[in-house]
Write a protein that holds these residues in place. Structure first.
Motif, PDB file in Angstrom:
ATOM      1  N   HIS A  43      46.479  28.806  42.229  1.00 48.87           N
ATOM      2  CA  HIS A  43      45.969  27.899  41.208  1.00 48.87           C
ATOM      3  C   HIS A  43      46.304  28.448  39.819  1.00 48.87           C
ATOM      4  CE1 HIS A  43      43.582  26.062  44.459  1.00 48.87           C
ATOM      5  NE2 HIS A  43      43.438  27.312  44.867  1.00 48.87           N
ATOM      6  N   PRO A  44      47.375  27.945  39.194  1.00 47.15           N
ATOM      7  CA  PRO A  44      47.786  28.482  37.886  1.00 47.15           C
ATOM      8  C   PRO A  44      46.839  28.122  36.746  1.00 47.15           C
ATOM      9  CG  PRO A  44      49.148  26.603  38.494  1.00 47.15           C
ATOM     10  CD  PRO A  44      48.295  26.910  39.692  1.00 47.15           C
ATOM     11  N   ASP A  45      45.955  27.165  36.971  1.00 53.92           N
ATOM     12  CA  ASP A  45      45.023  26.744  35.921  1.00 53.92           C
ATOM     13  C   ASP A  45      43.581  26.897  36.382  1.00 53.92           C
ATOM     14  OD1 ASP A  45      45.145  24.847  37.872  1.00 53.92           O
ATOM     15  OD2 ASP A  45      45.429  23.138  36.538  1.00 53.92           O
ATOM     16  N   TRP A  46      43.275  28.019  36.995  1.00 53.23           N
ATOM     17  CA  TRP A  46      41.940  28.273  37.537  1.00 53.23           C
ATOM     18  C   TRP A  46      40.860  28.192  36.462  1.00 53.23           C
ATOM     19  CZ3 TRP A  46      40.181  28.459  42.364  1.00 53.23           C
ATOM     20  CH2 TRP A  46      38.954  29.064  42.625  1.00 53.23           C
ATOM     21  N   GLY A  47      41.186  28.739  35.295  1.00 54.95           N
ATOM     22  CA  GLY A  47      40.267  28.718  34.164  1.00 54.95           C
ATOM     23  C   GLY A  47      41.044  29.033  32.909  1.00 54.95           C
ATOM     24  N   PRO A  48      40.411  29.025  31.745  1.00 58.54           N
ATOM     25  CA  PRO A  48      41.119  29.359  30.514  1.00 58.54           C
ATOM     26  C   PRO A  48      41.762  30.743  30.592  1.00 58.54           C
ATOM     27  CG  PRO A  48      38.960  28.432  30.028  1.00 58.54           C
ATOM     28  CD  PRO A  48      39.000  28.683  31.510  1.00 58.54           C
ATOM     29  N   GLY A  49      43.085  30.775  30.596  1.00 65.69           N
ATOM     30  CA  GLY A  49      43.785  32.051  30.680  1.00 65.69           C
ATOM     31  C   GLY A  49      43.668  32.736  32.019  1.00 65.69           C
ATOM     32  N   THR A  64      39.734  35.954  47.068  1.00 64.66           N
ATOM     33  CA  THR A  64      40.196  35.388  45.813  1.00 64.66           C
ATOM     34  C   THR A  64      40.787  36.515  44.981  1.00 64.66           C
ATOM     35  OG1 THR A  64      38.436  33.713  45.820  1.00 64.66           O
ATOM     36  CG2 THR A  64      39.536  34.129  43.726  1.00 64.66           C
ATOM     37  N   VAL A  65      41.963  36.281  44.414  1.00 64.79           N
ATOM     38  CA  VAL A  65      42.590  37.237  43.506  1.00 64.79           C
ATOM     39  C   VAL A  65      42.697  36.556  42.151  1.00 64.79           C
ATOM     40  CG1 VAL A  65      44.540  38.766  43.085  1.00 64.79           C
ATOM     41  CG2 VAL A  65      43.925  38.164  45.441  1.00 64.79           C
ATOM     42  N   LEU A  66      42.032  37.108  41.154  1.00 67.96           N
ATOM     43  CA  LEU A  66      41.963  36.511  39.826  1.00 67.96           C
ATOM     44  C   LEU A  66      42.828  37.301  38.857  1.00 67.96           C
ATOM     45  CD1 LEU A  66      38.121  35.978  39.891  1.00 67.96           C
ATOM     46  CD2 LEU A  66      39.827  34.147  39.913  1.00 67.96           C
ATOM     47  N   PHE A  67      43.743  36.598  38.193  1.00 72.51           N
ATOM     48  CA  PHE A  67      44.645  37.203  37.213  1.00 72.51           C
ATOM     49  C   PHE A  67      44.223  36.757  35.815  1.00 72.51           C
ATOM     50  CE2 PHE A  67      47.014  36.957  41.149  1.00 72.51           C
ATOM     51  CZ  PHE A  67      47.718  38.156  41.201  1.00 72.51           C
ATOM     52  N   THR A  68      43.915  37.699  34.950  1.00 71.37           N
ATOM     53  CA  THR A  68      43.493  37.397  33.581  1.00 71.37           C
ATOM     54  C   THR A  68      44.182  38.364  32.621  1.00 71.37           C
ATOM     55  OG1 THR A  68      41.627  38.936  33.391  1.00 71.37           O
ATOM     56  CG2 THR A  68      41.226  36.870  34.563  1.00 71.37           C
ATOM     57  N   ALA A  69      44.026  38.107  31.329  1.00 65.12           N
ATOM     58  CA  ALA A  69      44.593  39.009  30.338  1.00 65.12           C
ATOM     59  C   ALA A  69      43.966  40.398  30.422  1.00 65.12           C
ATOM     60  CB  ALA A  69      44.390  38.432  28.936  1.00 65.12           C
ATOM     61  N   ALA A  70      42.726  40.473  30.897  1.00 67.60           N
ATOM     62  CA  ALA A  70      42.026  41.756  30.979  1.00 67.60           C
ATOM     63  C   ALA A  70      42.416  42.563  32.213  1.00 67.60           C
ATOM     64  CB  ALA A  70      40.516  41.531  30.973  1.00 67.60           C
TER      65      ALA A  70
END
Length: 200
Positions: A43-49, A64-70
């Motif tokens: 899901h490329p648009d899971w949430g903002p950024g 679930t693997v979550l990719f964020t700027a952090a």
């Protein structure tokens, strides 16, 4: 005993992991042809950024693997694990599993499903990390389910991936087509036909 600490040593760099998870989703969607039965999604648009990769085997196990700027956060749940929150009266996550998740990634836990395994890697870090003080249940070789849940993330070989999809869809899957997708190449009509041949 195999735990998140063993998994942490086998995970690739975040960028490579992201490519691999996208490829698993593409393979699942192409081979199966029906989104309702796909175990792996991206899901490329899971949430903002935020981007997210999901695995749900339909039997109660998921990650679930979550990719964020952090950074990146991996959350897994093995429904048969002794560490399942559902095995306690208060349904709290097993002590130590998420206690040390860094502040920059902690907001990602707010909407987390039940968790038995958690790993993370902050942007700029050089290694994957997991709770250092987890006291795993004694006498269980697979206490948190991480070796099973993250199997296709720690053994990313085309042969292993093909075996997984052949077992799930109960039909042959061509190895060259699997290699093509795992390498991040575009899915051409020929690859689509190879992975999902038309019914006779």
């Amino acid at each position: 005993m195999s735990t998140v600490h063993d998994t942490a040593a086998l995970l690739p760099e975040p960028a490579e992991l992201r490519v691999h998870l996208r490829a698993l989703a593409v393979l699942d969607g192409t081979i199966g042809g029906d989104p309702e039965f796909c175990r792996h999604t991206f899901h490329p648009d899971w949430g903002p950024g935020e981007e997210a990769a999901r695995m749900d085997n339909g039997s109660g196990d998921e990650f679930t693997v979550l990719f964020t700027a952090a950074g990146v956060l991996l959350l897994g749940f093995d429904h048969e694990s002794e560490m399942s929150p559902y095995r306690t009266d208060d349904e709290e996550i097993w002590p130590g599993v998420v206690d040390d998740v860094p502040a920059a990634l902690r907001p990602l836990l707010d909407d987390a499903s039940p968790v038995t395994a958690c790993l993370w890697r902050e942007t700029g870090d050089t290694v994957w990390r997991a709770g250092p003080a987890i006291e795993f249940p004694a006498g269980n070789e697979h206490p948190d389910g991480s070796d099973y849940l993250f199997h296709l993330l720690t053994d990313r070989s085309p042969e292993t991936v093909r075996a997984h999809f052949e077992d799930y869809y109960e039909r042959p899957v061509p190895l060259d087509a699997v290699r093509h997708v795992l390498a991040g190449h575009p899915v051409t009509p020929g690859i689509t036909t190879a992975l999902a041949p038309p019914a006779p």
